[in-house]
Structure formats: C-alpha cells, structure tokens
Design an enzyme around this catalytic site. Sequence first.
Site, short mmCIF file in Angstrom:
data_model
loop_
_atom_site.label_atom_id
_atom_site.label_comp_id
_atom_site.label_asym_id
_atom_site.label_seq_id
_atom_site.Cartn_x
_atom_site.Cartn_y
_atom_site.Cartn_z
N LYS A 105 13.72 0.09 14.04
CA LYS A 105 14.89 0.61 13.38
C LYS A 105 15.46 1.77 13.62
O LYS A 105 15.89 2.40 12.77
CB LYS A 105 13.58 0.54 11.17
CG LYS A 105 14.55 0.06 10.37
CD LYS A 105 15.33 -1.02 10.28
CE LYS A 105 15.89 -1.58 9.20
NZ LYS A 105 16.94 -2.66 8.99
N ASP A 162 1.58 -3.03 11.72
CA ASP A 162 0.47 -3.45 10.57
C ASP A 162 0.71 -5.00 10.08
O ASP A 162 -0.11 -5.66 9.31
CB ASP A 162 0.37 -2.55 9.56
CG ASP A 162 -0.33 -2.87 8.98
OD1 ASP A 162 -1.26 -3.41 8.67
OD2 ASP A 162 -1.37 -1.36 7.10
N TYR A 204 2.27 6.58 7.88
CA TYR A 204 0.70 6.54 6.74
C TYR A 204 0.06 7.36 7.07
O TYR A 204 -1.10 8.05 5.73
CB TYR A 204 -0.57 5.34 7.92
CG TYR A 204 -0.24 3.58 7.21
CD1 TYR A 204 1.26 3.90 6.38
CD2 TYR A 204 -0.57 3.16 8.06
CE1 TYR A 204 1.81 2.66 6.93
CE2 TYR A 204 -0.32 2.01 8.48
CZ TYR A 204 1.27 1.25 7.65
OH TYR A 204 1.05 -0.38 6.86
N ASP A 238 -0.21 -8.99 11.48
CA ASP A 238 -0.68 -9.86 10.35
C ASP A 238 0.29 -11.23 10.43
O ASP A 238 -0.49 -12.01 10.43
CB ASP A 238 -0.49 -9.89 8.98
CG ASP A 238 -2.01 -8.66 8.58
OD1 ASP A 238 -2.35 -8.35 9.64
OD2 ASP A 238 -2.15 -8.46 7.17
#
Length: 364
Positions: free
Chosen positions: A192, A248, A144, A252
Amino acid sequence: MAYRVAVLAGDGIGPEIVGVTVDILRAVGKRFNFEIDYEEALVGGIAYDATGTPLPESTLEVCKRSDAVLLGAVGGPKWDNIQPPTLRPEVGALLPLRKELSLFANLRPAILFPALAGVSSLRADLVADGLNILVVRELTGGIYFGQPKGRDADNSRAVDTCIYTRDEILRIARVGFESARKRKKILCSVDKANVLETSRLWREVVTELAPEYPDVALTHMLVDNCAMQLVRDPRQFDVIVTENMFGDILSDEAAMLTGSLGMLASASLGSATTTAGGTFGLYEPVHGSAPDIAGKGIANPLATILSAALLLRNSLLLEDAAAALELAVATTLSAGSRTADISEPGKISLGTADMAAAVLNHLG
Ligand code: NAD
C-alpha cells in the site's frame, strides 16, 4: 539415510487426516526410494489434557530435531474456556510453535483443480481450466506484532503499530522470488505504497532484489487493487508476495476461489537448512479441527495430503515425489471421487480412508 518428520496429529479430525497422510507418505517413499522416520508428539487439547500445556517442551524438541513437521489441527469446544486463555490450544500451541521454530514465511497455494471448477465461487468461464496461485505471506512482523500496541486506560483510544525492517522484507522477498522461479516466474509484490511508509520501504527493497532474479518478471500492485483483481481475473497471478496482514486477508480470499476448505494446504518455512539441503518447515491444512465431523470418518484428507506434497518439495527437495503425489490427487478428482464437503451430483462420495485409498491407487 532416513529423513526425520515430526507428526503432530492434534485434535478433532487431526488424527484421522494425518493418519492416512502418513500411510500415503510411506507408500510414496517406497515408490521413490526414500525413507522417513516419523516421530509422533502431542499438541493442542490432547496435549493439554495429558500434560497441562498445549505445547509440551518434549514436542518442541521433537520438532527441532526434525527436517519438517506435519501438523493436523488443534482446538475444540472442550478446550475453549481454559483459563488463562494463553493455555488454549490455538494460542498456546500454534503461535509459540511458529515463534520457537522461527517460521517467517507462510506459503498458501490456492489450487482449483479443473475437476472442481463447479464448486468455485467464481463463474465457470473464469476458472474452467483451474487456478494455481501461491500466496507468500510474511508471518512474524508487521502490524500484528509491532509495539506500542494497546489501549488508553479509559478505552478512548487504541493503537497498533506496523513495523518492518529491511532484513525482514529482504528474506520474505527472497522466498517470493525463489518460489516464482520454481513456477511460472511471475511475481506480484503487493503493498500500500501510496499511503504507508512500511509499504514504501517494502517496494524499495523488493525492487532492489529483483536484479538477482532476472528470469522472474516482477510487478507491484496496491493491496486494494489486488483484492479486486483476484475476483476479476485470478488467472493473471502466479506468485503473490506480501506483508503479514495483507497476506492474511488475500490468502483467504484466494483460497475461497477454490471452493473448499478441505482442499487447502499450507507451508510455514523458516531459514534453517534440512539434512536434505531444503528448508525446515511446518506443513498443515488451512482448516481447523472440525469438531462437528470428528470421529465420523468423513473428513476430506486432501488438504493434509497436499501439505505433505509441499513438505516433500520444500524440506526434503523430493520434487518428483511431490509432483507425483499432487498428480495422484488431481487424477483422483478427475476420476470423480469426492468427499462430502466437495460432493457434486453424480460423483462418488467417499469417506476419509477410501479417499486416501483412491489417491494411493492413482499413485501407481
Ligand atoms: P474448521 O475449519 O475446523 O471447520 C469449519 C467447517 O469446515 C466445519 O463445518 C467443518 O466440518 C468443515 N471442515 C473443515 N475441515 C474439513 C475437512 N478436512 N473435511 C471436511 N470438512 C471440513 O473451523 P472452525 O469450526 O471454525 O474451528 C473448529 C476448531 O478448530 C476451533 O477450536 C478452532 O479454534 C480450531 N482451528 C484450528 C486451526 C488450526 O489448528 N490451524 C485453524 C482454524 C481453526
């Protein structure tokens, strides 16, 4: 000595849910014999209307001289088209607040109270005993924020860059281990590493830190597997620690297993130490300002009340008070009290003030 808490109610339902939460904090203080000075400050659309900016310098100063910040929510249709867009409440207040207060760790507990198993999106047999997962997300690094970022002039190509330094990984991994230590002592680090170099460094650093926490059982999981396991068997997780974008998305996903936005609390922690010896942080519900129900007195205050419990635990080190407040919320739900967003047939539907009063009642 009194602790200092900055109170930033913000817009929409913000003042309604923060108002009752401060009343509850005062009652918890009386019961557990501590004092908090509450200092209110403007943030969001209401601050923009009053001062021309959604995050006035004076508000930032109030936050910086506090042990913790309690935030409601910001934004609403009235301020959606402000120009330049950097002055919109969400962009002009929330992002600079995180940056100015150096909040690098986002803690999102996804708690499904057993009494609410019926509103979860998962099958009843998977969640009958409730759920309690803590997602610890790195908040200030990764894709980000990495540079270069942008597009070629002819729009033929776009680029985002994922960067993590060893120190950034180390400090968030520490929050993960410390959080696990206060719970079931099970930490799952998500990355990952089969594809990304940043993830390989992430895994290396987390593994190197593990010997400092021999009491915490550490596992590693690839993010795609974690997304799957969260809906297959969420009970296997206690604390998940992960980088910004994975966190993020996973926070959620974990949150939605609990059924309602109105129940979800969050803490964003920095590295500064408070007068109580805890960690400075900003505490807020995960939901927004809910303009559609603002002013109606029907908003669910529980996400904000549970955020206040996180404030007591992490910034003021008042574990007993935090646990008592969380227990009061659980007991209120078990007794059948509901706000409209979590209502079920046969349960008592309450407005914001009555729901808060019910929690106060169960606080004893
Ligand atoms: P929202 O979370 O405000 O509302 C989504 C839906 O959930 C609405 O139907 C709302 O009524 C309901 N809801 C939310 N909180 C509730 C509560 N406590 N009790 C009962 N019902 C509740 O999201 P949105 O509608 O997408 O956004 C509204 C505004 O909030 C926008 O301006 C958005 O930018 C802003 N926003 C702010 C934050 C923040 O301050 N951290 C976060 C998200 C959205």
